[in-house]
Design a protein around this motif. Structure first.
Motif, PDB file in Angstrom:
ATOM      1  N   VAL A  70     -31.753  22.568  -0.246  1.00 10.97           N
ATOM      2  CA  VAL A  70     -30.346  22.704   0.129  1.00 10.97           C
ATOM      3  C   VAL A  70     -29.570  21.492  -0.371  1.00 10.97           C
ATOM      4  O   VAL A  70     -30.123  20.396  -0.511  1.00 10.97           O
ATOM      5  CB  VAL A  70     -30.164  22.846   1.655  1.00 10.97           C
ATOM      6  N   PRO A  71     -28.279  21.649  -0.658  1.00  7.36           N
ATOM      7  CA  PRO A  71     -27.475  20.486  -1.040  1.00  7.36           C
ATOM      8  C   PRO A  71     -27.413  19.503   0.127  1.00  7.36           C
ATOM      9  O   PRO A  71     -27.198  19.899   1.267  1.00  7.36           O
ATOM     10  CB  PRO A  71     -26.094  21.080  -1.326  1.00  7.36           C
ATOM     11  N   HIS A  72     -27.632  18.254  -0.163  1.00  7.53           N
ATOM     12  CA  HIS A  72     -27.616  17.246   0.890  1.00  7.53           C
ATOM     13  C   HIS A  72     -27.119  15.928   0.315  1.00  7.53           C
ATOM     14  O   HIS A  72     -27.089  15.734  -0.896  1.00  7.53           O
ATOM     15  CB  HIS A  72     -29.010  17.070   1.515  1.00  7.53           C
ATOM     16  N   HIS A  73     -26.696  15.044   1.222  1.00  5.51           N
ATOM     17  CA  HIS A  73     -26.193  13.728   0.834  1.00  5.51           C
ATOM     18  C   HIS A  73     -27.290  12.701   1.008  1.00  5.51           C
ATOM     19  O   HIS A  73     -28.171  12.848   1.848  1.00  5.51           O
ATOM     20  CB  HIS A  73     -24.973  13.347   1.681  1.00  5.51           C
ATOM     21  N   ARG A  74     -27.212  11.626   0.218  1.00  2.00           N
ATOM     22  CA  ARG A  74     -28.261  10.606   0.313  1.00  2.00           C
ATOM     23  C   ARG A  74     -27.874   9.475   1.247  1.00  2.00           C
ATOM     24  O   ARG A  74     -28.688   8.630   1.568  1.00  2.00           O
ATOM     25  CB  ARG A  74     -28.605  10.045  -1.056  1.00  2.00           C
ATOM     26  N   GLY A  75     -26.630   9.443   1.700  1.00  2.00           N
ATOM     27  CA  GLY A  75     -26.188   8.386   2.603  1.00  2.00           C
ATOM     28  C   GLY A  75     -26.411   8.765   4.050  1.00  2.00           C
ATOM     29  O   GLY A  75     -26.926   9.827   4.379  1.00  2.00           O
ATOM     30  N   LYS A  76     -26.000   7.871   4.945  1.00  2.00           N
ATOM     31  CA  LYS A  76     -26.121   8.124   6.368  1.00  2.00           C
ATOM     32  C   LYS A  76     -25.000   9.056   6.815  1.00  2.00           C
ATOM     33  O   LYS A  76     -23.938   9.112   6.202  1.00  2.00           O
ATOM     34  CB  LYS A  76     -26.039   6.812   7.144  1.00  2.00           C
ATOM     35  N   ALA A  77     -25.244   9.761   7.899  1.00  2.00           N
ATOM     36  CA  ALA A  77     -24.246  10.689   8.422  1.00  2.00           C
ATOM     37  C   ALA A  77     -23.046   9.921   8.943  1.00  2.00           C
ATOM     38  O   ALA A  77     -23.185   8.856   9.539  1.00  2.00           O
ATOM     39  CB  ALA A  77     -24.850  11.536   9.529  1.00  2.00           C
ATOM     40  N   GLY A  78     -21.855  10.460   8.714  1.00  2.00           N
ATOM     41  CA  GLY A  78     -20.637   9.847   9.213  1.00  2.00           C
ATOM     42  C   GLY A  78     -20.087   8.732   8.346  1.00  2.00           C
ATOM     43  O   GLY A  78     -19.105   8.103   8.691  1.00  2.00           O
ATOM     44  N   VAL A  79     -20.718   8.438   7.213  1.00  2.00           N
ATOM     45  CA  VAL A  79     -20.234   7.393   6.324  1.00  2.00           C
ATOM     46  C   VAL A  79     -19.131   7.984   5.460  1.00  2.00           C
ATOM     47  O   VAL A  79     -19.196   9.141   5.046  1.00  2.00           O
ATOM     48  CB  VAL A  79     -21.385   6.844   5.448  1.00  2.00           C
ATOM     49  N   ALA A  80     -18.102   7.214   5.189  1.00  2.00           N
ATOM     50  CA  ALA A  80     -16.952   7.715   4.442  1.00  2.00           C
ATOM     51  C   ALA A  80     -17.340   8.163   3.034  1.00  2.00           C
ATOM     52  O   ALA A  80     -16.879   9.190   2.553  1.00  2.00           O
ATOM     53  CB  ALA A  80     -15.867   6.646   4.373  1.00  2.00           C
ATOM     54  N   ASP A  81     -18.185   7.410   2.356  1.00  2.00           N
ATOM     55  CA  ASP A  81     -18.568   7.743   0.988  1.00  2.00           C
ATOM     56  C   ASP A  81     -19.830   8.595   1.002  1.00  2.00           C
ATOM     57  O   ASP A  81     -20.940   8.075   0.904  1.00  2.00           O
ATOM     58  CB  ASP A  81     -18.803   6.470   0.168  1.00  2.00           C
ATOM     59  N   ALA A  82     -19.649   9.907   1.128  1.00  2.36           N
ATOM     60  CA  ALA A  82     -20.792  10.816   1.107  1.00  2.36           C
ATOM     61  C   ALA A  82     -21.097  11.144  -0.345  1.00  2.36           C
ATOM     62  O   ALA A  82     -20.299  11.767  -1.038  1.00  2.36           O
ATOM     63  CB  ALA A  82     -20.478  12.078   1.889  1.00  2.36           C
ATOM     64  N   ILE A  83     -22.247  10.711  -0.820  1.00  3.86           N
ATOM     65  CA  ILE A  83     -22.638  10.916  -2.210  1.00  3.86           C
ATOM     66  C   ILE A  83     -23.751  11.949  -2.234  1.00  3.86           C
ATOM     67  O   ILE A  83     -24.756  11.817  -1.528  1.00  3.86           O
ATOM     68  CB  ILE A  83     -23.105   9.595  -2.848  1.00  3.86           C
ATOM     69  N   ARG A  84     -23.565  12.974  -3.042  1.00 13.20           N
ATOM     70  CA  ARG A  84     -24.545  14.044  -3.142  1.00 13.20           C
ATOM     71  C   ARG A  84     -25.829  13.518  -3.775  1.00 13.20           C
ATOM     72  O   ARG A  84     -25.799  12.790  -4.756  1.00 13.20           O
ATOM     73  CB  ARG A  84     -23.950  15.178  -3.975  1.00 13.20           C
ATOM     74  N   CYS A  85     -26.971  13.896  -3.205  1.00 12.68           N
ATOM     75  CA  CYS A  85     -28.276  13.459  -3.705  1.00 12.68           C
ATOM     76  C   CYS A  85     -28.598  14.199  -5.003  1.00 12.68           C
ATOM     77  O   CYS A  85     -28.221  15.366  -5.168  1.00 12.68           O
ATOM     78  CB  CYS A  85     -29.347  13.741  -2.647  1.00 12.68           C
ATOM     79  N   ARG A  86     -29.304  13.544  -5.901  1.00 13.31           N
ATOM     80  CA  ARG A  86     -29.695  14.172  -7.175  1.00 13.31           C
ATOM     81  C   ARG A  86     -30.647  15.327  -6.954  1.00 13.31           C
ATOM     82  O   ARG A  86     -30.728  16.233  -7.760  1.00 13.31           O
ATOM     83  CB  ARG A  86     -30.382  13.148  -8.078  1.00 13.31           C
ATOM     84  N   GLY A  87     -31.395  15.314  -5.842  1.00 14.42           N
ATOM     85  CA  GLY A  87     -32.369  16.366  -5.576  1.00 14.42           C
ATOM     86  C   GLY A  87     -31.761  17.625  -4.993  1.00 14.42           C
ATOM     87  O   GLY A  87     -32.477  18.601  -4.752  1.00 14.42           O
ATOM     88  N   SER A  88     -30.451  17.662  -4.772  1.00 15.89           N
ATOM     89  CA  SER A  88     -29.802  18.846  -4.222  1.00 15.89           C
ATOM     90  C   SER A  88     -29.919  20.016  -5.188  1.00 15.89           C
ATOM     91  O   SER A  88     -29.846  19.849  -6.410  1.00 15.89           O
ATOM     92  CB  SER A  88     -28.324  18.568  -3.964  1.00 15.89           C
ATOM     93  N   ASN A  89     -30.098  21.219  -4.644  1.00 19.47           N
ATOM     94  CA  ASN A  89     -30.174  22.478  -5.410  1.00 19.47           C
ATOM     95  C   ASN A  89     -31.302  22.465  -6.444  1.00 19.47           C
ATOM     96  O   ASN A  89     -31.243  23.190  -7.433  1.00 19.47           O
ATOM     97  CB  ASN A  89     -28.847  22.779  -6.103  1.00 19.47           C
ATOM     98  N   ARG A  90     -32.320  21.678  -6.230  1.00 20.62           N
ATOM     99  CA  ARG A  90     -33.429  21.631  -7.185  1.00 20.62           C
ATOM    100  C   ARG A  90     -34.382  22.782  -6.905  1.00 20.62           C
ATOM    101  O   ARG A  90     -34.758  23.031  -5.758  1.00 20.62           O
ATOM    102  CB  ARG A  90     -34.158  20.293  -7.049  1.00 20.62           C
ATOM    103  N   ARG A  91     -34.790  23.483  -7.949  1.00 14.64           N
ATOM    104  CA  ARG A  91     -35.662  24.645  -7.788  1.00 14.64           C
ATOM    105  C   ARG A  91     -37.046  24.238  -7.307  1.00 14.64           C
ATOM    106  O   ARG A  91     -37.517  23.139  -7.581  1.00 14.64           O
ATOM    107  CB  ARG A  91     -35.792  25.406  -9.118  1.00 14.64           C
TER     108      ARG A  91
END
Length: 189
Positions: A70-91
């Motif tokens: 599933v698409p997910h962020h690599r930062g902590k929850a609630g942080v202003a700069d939510a950066i998408r993880c490179r592993g998101s949507n990986r088959r």
């Protein structure tokens, strides 16, 4: 307040994240991951550890043709700069069946438990240490006083020899020792 037909109604939301996007990174082969980083106990809610952000991520599309993280962020929850993880949507490539995964997991647990000590054993005493500990345990207050009284003359001799002043008050070589205490003065500002 009464509900009428004119009141807005909340739209039914999707249960899981569904997107047609697929990561350009190569597919994750389950056989190449450590069995402890995969959880297939509930096959329709399978999760695994993302190799980039090291978090547990669910696998989406278990009933579809393509399964992916599933698409997910690599930062902590609630942080202003939510950066998408490179592993998101990986088959995900299923080259491992659930029984094979379960067997690999039990083998890994057995191997890990064989590496760990089951009981902490005390270090064996040397004969001298054992003798000293037994002698210390056998000492009584009267025995300790007797030992102290036996040592007192030797202590008195050592104190007496320390108090004696050597012959001559000046060292044989080197400058004379100052007998008055020096008190340096600070320069005035």
């Amino acid at each position: 307040m009464t509900i009428t037909s004119a009141m807005p109604k909340a739209k039914q939301r999707k249960k899981r994240t569904r997107t047609k996007r697929v990561s350009s990174l190569p597919a994750i082969k389950l056989s190449q991951l450590p069995p402890s980083h995969i959880d297939l106990r509930q096959p329709l809610k399978a999760v695994l550890v993302c190799e980039y952000c090291k978090t547990w991520c669910p696998i989406t599309g278990m009933r579809d043709k393509v399964q992916k993280l599933v698409p997910h962020h690599r930062g902590k929850a609630g942080v202003a700069d939510a950066i998408r993880c490179r592993g998101s949507n990986r088959r995900i490539e299923w080259d491992l069946t659930i029984p094979e995964w379960h067997q690999a997991l039990t083998d890994a647990v057995k191997e890990a438990s064989s590496r760990q000590a089951t009981a902490v054993l005390p270090k064996a005493f040397s004969p001298q240490t054992d003798q000293a500990l037994r002698a210390r345990a056998a000492r009584t207050p009267t025995r300790r006083m007797a030992d102290w009284n036996a040592v007192l003359p030797h202590v008195a001799d050592a104190d007496k020899s320390r108090r004696t002043v050597p012959v001559g008050d000046v060292p044989a070589e080197g400058p004379a020792v100052p007998l008055t205490t020096l008190h340096p003065k600070r320069p005035e500002r």
